[in-house]
Design a protein around this motif. Structure first.
Motif, mmCIF file in Angstrom:
data_model
loop_
_atom_site.group_PDB
_atom_site.id
_atom_site.type_symbol
_atom_site.label_atom_id
_atom_site.label_comp_id
_atom_site.label_asym_id
_atom_site.label_seq_id
_atom_site.Cartn_x
_atom_site.Cartn_y
_atom_site.Cartn_z
ATOM 1 N N ALA A 35 3.542 5.562 -41.728
ATOM 2 C CA ALA A 35 2.860 6.722 -41.150
ATOM 3 C C ALA A 35 2.844 7.893 -42.132
ATOM 4 C CB ALA A 35 3.536 7.126 -39.848
ATOM 5 N N LEU A 36 3.945 8.093 -42.845
ATOM 6 C CA LEU A 36 3.989 9.188 -43.821
ATOM 7 C C LEU A 36 3.043 8.933 -44.995
ATOM 8 C CD1 LEU A 36 7.808 9.967 -43.859
ATOM 9 C CD2 LEU A 36 5.973 11.389 -42.910
ATOM 10 N N LEU A 37 2.947 7.685 -45.427
ATOM 11 C CA LEU A 37 2.002 7.368 -46.503
ATOM 12 C C LEU A 37 0.557 7.572 -46.053
ATOM 13 C CD1 LEU A 37 3.582 4.176 -48.088
ATOM 14 C CD2 LEU A 37 3.247 6.396 -49.176
ATOM 15 N N ALA A 38 0.259 7.171 -44.827
ATOM 16 C CA ALA A 38 -1.094 7.380 -44.298
ATOM 17 C C ALA A 38 -1.405 8.871 -44.212
ATOM 18 C CB ALA A 38 -1.238 6.729 -42.929
ATOM 19 N N GLN A 39 -0.434 9.652 -43.769
ATOM 20 C CA GLN A 39 -0.629 11.098 -43.682
ATOM 21 C C GLN A 39 -0.870 11.688 -45.066
ATOM 22 O OE1 GLN A 39 2.711 13.111 -42.011
ATOM 23 N NE2 GLN A 39 1.900 15.142 -42.416
ATOM 24 N N ASP A 40 -0.120 11.226 -46.047
ATOM 25 C CA ASP A 40 -0.262 11.758 -47.403
ATOM 26 C C ASP A 40 -1.599 11.341 -48.024
ATOM 27 O OD1 ASP A 40 0.725 13.149 -49.685
ATOM 28 O OD2 ASP A 40 1.162 11.198 -50.609
ATOM 29 N N MET A 41 -1.992 10.096 -47.844
ATOM 30 C CA MET A 41 -3.228 9.613 -48.457
ATOM 31 C C MET A 41 -4.459 10.205 -47.786
ATOM 32 S SD MET A 41 -2.310 5.587 -49.289
ATOM 33 C CE MET A 41 -3.446 5.100 -48.079
ATOM 34 N N LEU A 42 -4.422 10.352 -46.469
ATOM 35 C CA LEU A 42 -5.587 10.840 -45.742
ATOM 36 C C LEU A 42 -5.610 12.354 -45.593
ATOM 37 C CD1 LEU A 42 -5.587 8.096 -42.988
ATOM 38 C CD2 LEU A 42 -7.051 8.222 -44.995
ATOM 39 N N GLU A 43 -4.517 13.003 -45.955
ATOM 40 C CA GLU A 43 -4.364 14.457 -45.876
ATOM 41 C C GLU A 43 -4.619 15.006 -44.475
ATOM 42 O OE1 GLU A 43 -6.825 16.027 -48.948
ATOM 43 O OE2 GLU A 43 -5.512 15.285 -50.530
ATOM 44 N N THR A 44 -4.259 14.221 -43.471
ATOM 45 C CA THR A 44 -4.350 14.652 -42.078
ATOM 46 C C THR A 44 -3.321 13.874 -41.269
ATOM 47 O OG1 THR A 44 -5.779 14.873 -40.148
ATOM 48 C CG2 THR A 44 -6.161 12.966 -41.552
ATOM 49 N N THR A 45 -2.874 14.474 -40.185
ATOM 50 C CA THR A 45 -1.906 13.783 -39.337
ATOM 51 C C THR A 45 -2.575 13.023 -38.206
ATOM 52 O OG1 THR A 45 -1.650 15.754 -37.965
ATOM 53 C CG2 THR A 45 -0.104 15.483 -39.797
ATOM 54 N N SER A 46 -3.878 13.197 -38.052
ATOM 55 C CA SER A 46 -4.558 12.582 -36.905
ATOM 56 C C SER A 46 -4.622 11.058 -36.994
ATOM 57 C CB SER A 46 -5.967 13.147 -36.762
ATOM 58 O OG SER A 46 -6.739 12.807 -37.896
ATOM 59 N N LEU A 47 -4.564 10.497 -38.189
ATOM 60 C CA LEU A 47 -4.658 9.054 -38.339
ATOM 61 C C LEU A 47 -3.319 8.401 -38.683
ATOM 62 C CD1 LEU A 47 -8.049 8.819 -40.220
ATOM 63 C CD2 LEU A 47 -7.593 8.348 -37.818
ATOM 64 N N ALA A 48 -2.236 9.150 -38.585
ATOM 65 C CA ALA A 48 -0.926 8.563 -38.862
ATOM 66 C C ALA A 48 -0.452 7.688 -37.712
ATOM 67 C CB ALA A 48 0.103 9.663 -39.131
ATOM 68 N N GLY A 49 -0.892 7.977 -36.492
ATOM 69 C CA GLY A 49 -0.493 7.192 -35.332
ATOM 70 C C GLY A 49 -1.023 5.777 -35.322
ATOM 71 N N PRO A 50 -2.306 5.562 -35.643
ATOM 72 C CA PRO A 50 -2.819 4.186 -35.644
ATOM 73 C C PRO A 50 -2.096 3.254 -36.618
ATOM 74 C CG PRO A 50 -4.643 5.705 -35.526
ATOM 75 C CD PRO A 50 -3.398 6.528 -35.748
ATOM 76 N N THR A 51 -1.558 3.778 -37.698
ATOM 77 C CA THR A 51 -0.805 2.901 -38.599
ATOM 78 C C THR A 51 0.447 2.371 -37.922
ATOM 79 O OG1 THR A 51 0.373 4.764 -39.578
ATOM 80 C CG2 THR A 51 -1.646 4.075 -40.651
ATOM 81 N N SER A 52 1.084 3.209 -37.114
ATOM 82 C CA SER A 52 2.245 2.746 -36.363
ATOM 83 C C SER A 52 1.834 1.731 -35.307
ATOM 84 C CB SER A 52 2.948 3.925 -35.696
ATOM 85 O OG SER A 52 3.372 4.848 -36.652
ATOM 86 N N ALA A 53 0.705 1.961 -34.665
ATOM 87 C CA ALA A 53 0.218 1.020 -33.651
ATOM 88 C C ALA A 53 -0.132 -0.318 -34.282
ATOM 89 C CB ALA A 53 -0.986 1.611 -32.933
ATOM 90 N N ASN A 54 -0.677 -0.294 -35.502
ATOM 91 C CA ASN A 54 -1.015 -1.543 -36.175
ATOM 92 C C ASN A 54 0.228 -2.355 -36.508
ATOM 93 O OD1 ASN A 54 -3.757 -1.263 -36.113
ATOM 94 N ND2 ASN A 54 -3.895 -0.348 -38.144
ATOM 95 N N THR A 55 1.372 -1.725 -36.537
ATOM 96 C CA THR A 55 2.616 -2.451 -36.743
ATOM 97 C C THR A 55 3.184 -2.930 -35.415
ATOM 98 O OG1 THR A 55 3.085 -1.099 -38.667
ATOM 99 C CG2 THR A 55 4.921 -2.299 -37.739
ATOM 100 N N ALA A 56 3.117 -2.100 -34.389
ATOM 101 C CA ALA A 56 3.775 -2.403 -33.122
ATOM 102 C C ALA A 56 3.002 -3.409 -32.266
ATOM 103 C CB ALA A 56 3.995 -1.117 -32.336
ATOM 104 N N ILE A 57 1.693 -3.326 -32.232
ATOM 105 C CA ILE A 57 0.909 -4.194 -31.343
ATOM 106 C C ILE A 57 1.049 -5.675 -31.712
ATOM 107 C CG2 ILE A 57 -1.446 -4.765 -30.628
ATOM 108 C CD1 ILE A 57 -2.001 -1.739 -30.638
ATOM 109 N N PRO A 58 0.910 -6.070 -32.972
ATOM 110 C CA PRO A 58 1.106 -7.496 -33.276
ATOM 111 C C PRO A 58 2.531 -7.972 -32.999
ATOM 112 C CG PRO A 58 -0.055 -6.419 -35.053
ATOM 113 C CD PRO A 58 0.419 -5.339 -34.131
ATOM 114 N N ASP A 59 3.523 -7.102 -33.217
ATOM 115 C CA ASP A 59 4.900 -7.487 -32.912
ATOM 116 C C ASP A 59 5.072 -7.759 -31.423
ATOM 117 O OD1 ASP A 59 5.616 -7.284 -35.540
ATOM 118 O OD2 ASP A 59 6.474 -5.278 -35.350
ATOM 119 N N ALA A 60 4.487 -6.920 -30.592
ATOM 120 C CA ALA A 60 4.579 -7.130 -29.140
ATOM 121 C C ALA A 60 3.866 -8.408 -28.732
ATOM 122 C CB ALA A 60 3.990 -5.927 -28.407
ATOM 123 N N ALA A 61 2.697 -8.658 -29.297
ATOM 124 C CA ALA A 61 1.968 -9.880 -28.968
ATOM 125 C C ALA A 61 2.738 -11.116 -29.417
ATOM 126 C CB ALA A 61 0.593 -9.843 -29.618
#
Length: 91
Positions: A35-61
């Motif tokens: 999430a921190l890398l996504a925030q740094d690369m995209l220069e916004t915090t709005s898209l840091a959440g989906p990176t965490s979801a992309n990790t959590a959703i497949p693990d739950a499935a």
């Protein structure tokens, strides 16, 4: 059960619990760094959440598939892993 088995079982249990704690901490650190890398690369915090979801959703499935496997519905988790593949491409 002999008295010799109890210390071995206790040691095994301590190792397993310690491994679970450390692996949970490692997973949390990996999600946070992503999430921190996504925030740094995209220069916004709005898209840091989906990176965490992309990790959590497949693990739950994946855990749901393993649960069904071990409860006796013996479909192989490997045969059902294809739906998780698109999530890996989004990271």
């Amino acid at each position: 059960m002999s008295s010799h088995q109890i210390p071995e079982q206790r040691r095994t249990l301590v190792v397993l619990v310690g491994a679970q704690v450390l692996s949970g901490a490692g997973l949390a650190a990996g999600i946070t760094v992503g999430a921190l890398l996504a925030q740094d690369m995209l220069e916004t915090t709005s898209l840091a959440g989906p990176t965490s979801a992309n990790t959590a959703i497949p693990d739950a499935a994946n855990s749901t598939r393993w649960r069904r496997y071990w409860l006796g519905k013996r479909t192989s988790p490997r045969s059902e892993s294809a739906p998780g593949t698109p999530w890996a491409r989004t990271i």
